[in-house]
Design an enzyme around this catalytic site. Structure first.
Site, mmCIF file in Angstrom:
data_model
loop_
_atom_site.group_PDB
_atom_site.id
_atom_site.type_symbol
_atom_site.label_atom_id
_atom_site.label_comp_id
_atom_site.label_asym_id
_atom_site.label_seq_id
_atom_site.Cartn_x
_atom_site.Cartn_y
_atom_site.Cartn_z
ATOM 1 N N LYS A 36 -8.064 35.174 22.107
ATOM 2 C CA LYS A 36 -8.187 36.518 21.537
ATOM 3 C C LYS A 36 -7.290 36.653 20.302
ATOM 4 O O LYS A 36 -6.450 35.784 20.027
ATOM 5 C CB LYS A 36 -7.813 37.569 22.579
ATOM 6 C CG LYS A 36 -6.364 37.521 23.030
ATOM 7 C CD LYS A 36 -6.084 38.570 24.088
ATOM 8 C CE LYS A 36 -4.611 38.541 24.489
ATOM 9 N NZ LYS A 36 -4.292 39.569 25.480
ATOM 10 N N ARG A 136 -6.412 49.606 34.152
ATOM 11 C CA ARG A 136 -7.059 49.544 32.848
ATOM 12 C C ARG A 136 -8.561 49.329 32.993
ATOM 13 O O ARG A 136 -9.349 50.120 32.547
ATOM 14 C CB ARG A 136 -6.423 48.439 31.989
ATOM 15 C CG ARG A 136 -6.836 48.495 30.543
ATOM 16 C CD ARG A 136 -5.939 47.672 29.642
ATOM 17 N NE ARG A 136 -5.984 46.245 29.926
ATOM 18 C CZ ARG A 136 -5.291 45.334 29.249
ATOM 19 N NH1 ARG A 136 -4.469 45.710 28.290
ATOM 20 N NH2 ARG A 136 -5.374 44.065 29.567
ATOM 21 N N TYR A 259 13.709 49.152 5.315
ATOM 22 C CA TYR A 259 13.223 50.451 5.769
ATOM 23 C C TYR A 259 13.974 50.872 7.031
ATOM 24 O O TYR A 259 14.222 50.059 7.927
ATOM 25 C CB TYR A 259 11.725 50.367 6.104
ATOM 26 C CG TYR A 259 10.825 50.240 4.904
ATOM 27 C CD1 TYR A 259 10.646 51.294 4.018
ATOM 28 C CD2 TYR A 259 10.126 49.063 4.671
ATOM 29 C CE1 TYR A 259 9.809 51.176 2.927
ATOM 30 C CE2 TYR A 259 9.283 48.935 3.582
ATOM 31 C CZ TYR A 259 9.127 50.002 2.704
ATOM 32 O OH TYR A 259 8.290 49.886 1.625
#
Length: 274
Positions: A36, A136, A259
């Site tokens: 995946k 899920r 950041y």
């Protein structure tokens, strides 16, 4: 300049070690390679072809587009969708390409039956997904009668496997509870003399930590690339990220970097920007 450099020989070494580990536990168990997320970042098609060359048993993906891309590339290894798909057009495309479907709900079952009638196909290959505590996808473990009825009544299914997924494999107590729930479903089905195909529940971490939970297959993804929360002797990282330094500068003490002021220098510090 930036690139990921992957050592093919290390990949092949890792696959060999994983196969040896599987065979030492159960010589008949299969290796399901999870590809995946674009082959875990290594290019879906190229990576899948390499895994096929190294004779993995099944390639597993999480989204329909990746299953179809593997099939369109001419790869012959069985492709398993780990996510139960309910959208009709996606399901139809997967069935037409002979992708093995994860079955996780009665609604999905009805869509599959409708598609098979439209296509004039008699059967579809499926692995039944059991929800043992992830919440899920899948049939809830404490309602096994639903799955029993699927085995009894749905003759249009070629049931090639049954599986669950552990939600937190580093938590041994919870993982063992999920495993016992999965075994209770298997026990009921086997008492009814159903052929379950391959039974599988261990992904990378559970495969290493709880070898006794390896049933008929191990699903491993990151382990093949040398990344895992647990260690397996001989496994190495397959790649390096290489880039170039574009600037070197010296910052004073107390200077914020990046950041969100991710880091503040504790003293005068030389940094490199890549």
């Amino acid at each position: 300049m930036k690139k990921v450099v992957v050592d093919k020989s290390i990949l092949e070494n890792n696959i060999r070690i994983i196969k040896e580990k599987i065979n030492s536990i159960n010589k008949d168990a299969k290796l399901i390679a999870v590809v995946k997320d674009n082959g875990m970042g290594l290019d879906l098609v190229k990576y899948s072809k390499l895994l096929e060359e190294n004779k993995v048993d099944i390639l597993a993906v999480a989204v329909a587009d990746e299953a179809l891309e593997i099939k369109d590339a001419g790869i012959k290894t069985e492709v398993l969708m780990l996510t139960p798909v309910i959208e009709k057009d996606e399901l139809k495309a997967l069935i037409e390409k002979d992708v093995t479907i994860a079955l996780g709900s009665l609604y999905q079952l009805s869509v599959i039956e409708e598609i098979l009638k439209e296509l004039g196909k008699e059967k579809v290959n499926v692995h039944i997904k059991i929800d043992t505590g992830f919440a899920r996808f899948g049939f809830i473990y404490d309602k096994p009668d639903v799955v029993v009825n699927i085995f009894k009544d749905c003759k249009f299914l070629n049931i090639k496997g049954i599986f669950t997924h552990f939600s937190n494999a580093v938590d041994e107590k919870w993982t063992r509870q999920q495993f016992e729930r999965f075994k209770s479903v298997i026990k009921m089905l086997e008492e009814n003399d159903f052929d379950l195909g391959i039974k599988h529940c261990v992904a990378t971490t559970a495969f290493i930590k709880y070898p006794e939970m390896l049933l008929d297959a191990a699903r491993v993804g990151s382990l093949i690339q040398g990344r895992a929360l647990a260690k397996l002797e001989g496994i190495k990282r397959v790649g390096q990220f290489k880039t170039a330094i574009v600037e070197i500068k010296t910052l004073p003490k107390g200077y914020n970097i990046s950041y969100g002021a991710t880091y503040t220098t504790k003293k005068e510090t030389k940094i490199a920007v890549i």
